[in-house]
Design an enzyme around this catalytic site. Structure first.
Site, PDB file in Angstrom:
ATOM      1  N   ASP A  38      45.490  23.389  45.297  1.00 46.10           N
ATOM      2  CA  ASP A  38      45.879  24.270  44.204  1.00 46.10           C
ATOM      3  C   ASP A  38      44.797  25.358  44.104  1.00 46.10           C
ATOM      4  O   ASP A  38      43.636  25.102  44.408  1.00 46.10           O
ATOM      5  CB  ASP A  38      45.944  23.407  42.939  1.00 46.10           C
ATOM      6  CG  ASP A  38      45.903  24.217  41.676  1.00 46.10           C
ATOM      7  OD1 ASP A  38      46.743  25.104  41.524  1.00 46.10           O
ATOM      8  OD2 ASP A  38      45.017  23.960  40.833  1.00 46.10           O
ATOM      9  N   ASP A 237      44.654  20.076  39.596  1.00 45.85           N
ATOM     10  CA  ASP A 237      44.047  19.753  38.308  1.00 45.85           C
ATOM     11  C   ASP A 237      45.010  19.875  37.136  1.00 45.85           C
ATOM     12  O   ASP A 237      44.779  19.321  36.075  1.00 45.85           O
ATOM     13  CB  ASP A 237      42.856  20.690  38.048  1.00 45.85           C
ATOM     14  CG  ASP A 237      43.307  22.117  37.808  1.00 45.85           C
ATOM     15  OD1 ASP A 237      44.225  22.560  38.517  1.00 45.85           O
ATOM     16  OD2 ASP A 237      42.768  22.782  36.914  1.00 45.85           O
ATOM     17  N   ASP A 241      50.592  20.396  38.520  1.00 47.17           N
ATOM     18  CA  ASP A 241      50.339  19.750  39.805  1.00 47.17           C
ATOM     19  C   ASP A 241      50.786  18.289  39.842  1.00 47.17           C
ATOM     20  O   ASP A 241      50.894  17.708  40.917  1.00 47.17           O
ATOM     21  CB  ASP A 241      48.832  19.812  40.130  1.00 47.17           C
ATOM     22  CG  ASP A 241      48.313  21.237  40.195  1.00 47.17           C
ATOM     23  OD1 ASP A 241      49.049  22.097  40.710  1.00 47.17           O
ATOM     24  OD2 ASP A 241      47.189  21.486  39.731  1.00 47.17           O
TER      25      ASP A 241
HETATM   26  P1  ADP Z   1      49.112  29.222  38.073  1.00 53.16           P
HETATM   27  O1  ADP Z   1      48.757  27.979  37.300  1.00 53.16           O
HETATM   28  O2  ADP Z   1      48.922  29.056  39.545  1.00 53.16           O
HETATM   29  O3  ADP Z   1      48.489  30.470  37.525  1.00 53.16           O
HETATM   30  P2  ADP Z   1      51.629  29.576  36.666  1.00 53.16           P
HETATM   31  O4  ADP Z   1      52.955  29.132  37.143  1.00 53.16           O
HETATM   32  O5  ADP Z   1      51.077  28.973  35.447  1.00 53.16           O
HETATM   33  O6  ADP Z   1      50.687  29.410  37.930  1.00 53.16           O
HETATM   34  O7  ADP Z   1      51.659  31.158  36.455  1.00 53.16           O
HETATM   35  C1  ADP Z   1      52.143  32.023  37.469  1.00 53.16           C
HETATM   36  C2  ADP Z   1      51.984  33.458  37.026  1.00 53.16           C
HETATM   37  O8  ADP Z   1      52.797  33.703  35.862  1.00 53.16           O
HETATM   38  C3  ADP Z   1      50.583  33.851  36.608  1.00 53.16           C
HETATM   39  O9  ADP Z   1      49.795  34.236  37.709  1.00 53.16           O
HETATM   40  C4  ADP Z   1      50.855  34.999  35.657  1.00 53.16           C
HETATM   41  O10 ADP Z   1      51.101  36.191  36.378  1.00 53.16           O
HETATM   42  C5  ADP Z   1      52.138  34.571  34.972  1.00 53.16           C
HETATM   43  N1  ADP Z   1      51.877  33.871  33.707  1.00 53.16           N
HETATM   44  C6  ADP Z   1      52.073  32.570  33.433  1.00 53.16           C
HETATM   45  N2  ADP Z   1      51.757  32.269  32.165  1.00 53.16           N
HETATM   46  C7  ADP Z   1      51.313  33.416  31.595  1.00 53.16           C
HETATM   47  C8  ADP Z   1      50.830  33.777  30.296  1.00 53.16           C
HETATM   48  N3  ADP Z   1      50.720  32.907  29.298  1.00 53.16           N
HETATM   49  N4  ADP Z   1      50.479  35.069  30.095  1.00 53.16           N
HETATM   50  C9  ADP Z   1      50.583  35.975  31.079  1.00 53.16           C
HETATM   51  N5  ADP Z   1      51.022  35.700  32.309  1.00 53.16           N
HETATM   52  C10 ADP Z   1      51.392  34.444  32.586  1.00 53.16           C
HETATM   53 MG    MG Z   2      45.200  24.585  38.778  1.00 50.02          MG
END
Ligand code: ADP
Ligand code: MG
Length: 292
Positions: A38, A237, A241
């Protein structure tokens, strides 16, 4: 394996910062062919900091931060934490938003004074028909610097970009080199965009990247690798995941991770360092090849 072998393995593992929940996993580790890592919180520290605020139209930096912070206040996402922290630093009073909707893998949507605030990635803007043409070049530039660029929109228009950067853990480069030296296929998986993922992967020496993966799809990616004959160790983490950790032949949670990730894993790295995974893999190869 004999119980003695397991005990030796467990004892040595604990010394190296590896907490073992499933003894069988210690044996399976010697057969691992692919390591899936991750990105956020595993390769990086997972402590995002706001680095840039870019504005367009009538709103200044503080106003963009206030809109974004007000929308993100109720979110538990690390990106939201970074924005709210920055707003607090600048002593910006955040508003109470009326509606709050997390859009998984994309961002968030909230309502203030009957107007919609959006904070998130390009996909979120596309879904809400926000024109971001004027911001494209700046977004690309930020992403090439390994930053995650979030677009802020208010009342149907893009008003700015907030970029955050995360720090790579001090031992990630060394550990990733060790995985490759052991002949393991080494893969980064992330929900983040392809360009930011590439920039981080370049810094740590990873060539294979699976990016823009929605949280519920991470385990499918592990399954895909398994169907190609890989025996997979997954290291993660986050809550996101957990299913992938379960799906993997060996699921490894890092000690700083969420409880759900830890519960779904076979092994937990107390130190949170990827070097402990290297130690674990080497230990398993050593223990189970000498005893047979
Ligand atoms: P990761 O944990 O790998 O960042 P997520 O699926 O949580 O993956 O998020 C993917 C993408 O979605 C982020 O890189 C961001 O661009 C957007 N994103 C997710 N949650 C938020 C949030 N609360 N505010 C702004 N952007 C978000
Ligand atoms: Mg992570």
């Amino acid at each position: 394996a004999t119980p003695t072998a397991l005990m030796v393995g467990t004892g040595k593992g604990a010394e190296n910062g590896v907490l073992i929940r499933d003894g069988e996993a210690v044996q399976t580790m010697k057969d691992i062919t692919a390591v899936v890592l991750d990105k956020t919180g595993t390769i990086t520290k997972g402590e995002a900091e706001v680095t840039d605020i870019i504005t367009v139209g009538d709103f200044d930096e503080k106003e963009v931060l206030k809109l974004a912070g007000s929308a993100e206040k109720s979110s538990e996402h690390p990106l939201a934490d970074a924005i709210v922290k920055k707003a607090k630093e600048k002593k910006i009073q955040l508003n109470e938003t009326e509606e709050f909707n997390a859009v998984v893998g994309r961002g968030i949507k909230a309502v203030l004074n009957d107007k919609v605030i959006l904070v998130g990635n390009q996909k979120l803007m596309e879904l809400n028909e926000i024109d971001i043409k004027k911001l494209k070049d700046q977004i690309i530039e930020l992403e090439e610097e390994a930053k995650t660029a979030m677009i802020v929109a208010y009342d149907g228009k893009a008003v700015g970009i907030i970029a955050v950067a995360d720090t790579i853990k001090s031992d990630s480069v060394k550990a990733i080199k060790a995985f490759k030296d052991m002949g393991l296929k080494t893969i980064m998986i992330t929900g983040d965009n392809a360009r930011t993922a590439r920039a981080i992967a370049d810094q740590v020496g990873i060539e294979i990247i699976i990016s823009e993966v929605l949280p519920e799809q991470k385990s499918n990616e592990v399954k895909k690798l398994q169907s190609q004959g890989e025996i997979v160790a997954m290291v993660g983490d986050g809550i996101n995941d957990a299913p992938a950790l379960k799906q993997a032949n060996v699921g490894i949670a890092i000690g700083t991770g969420t409880d759900i990730a830890i519960e779904s894993s076979d092994l937990t790295l107390v130190s949170g360092e990827l070097s402990s995974v290297v130690s674990g893999l080497k230990l398993s190869r050593y223990t189970f090849s000498t005893i047979k």
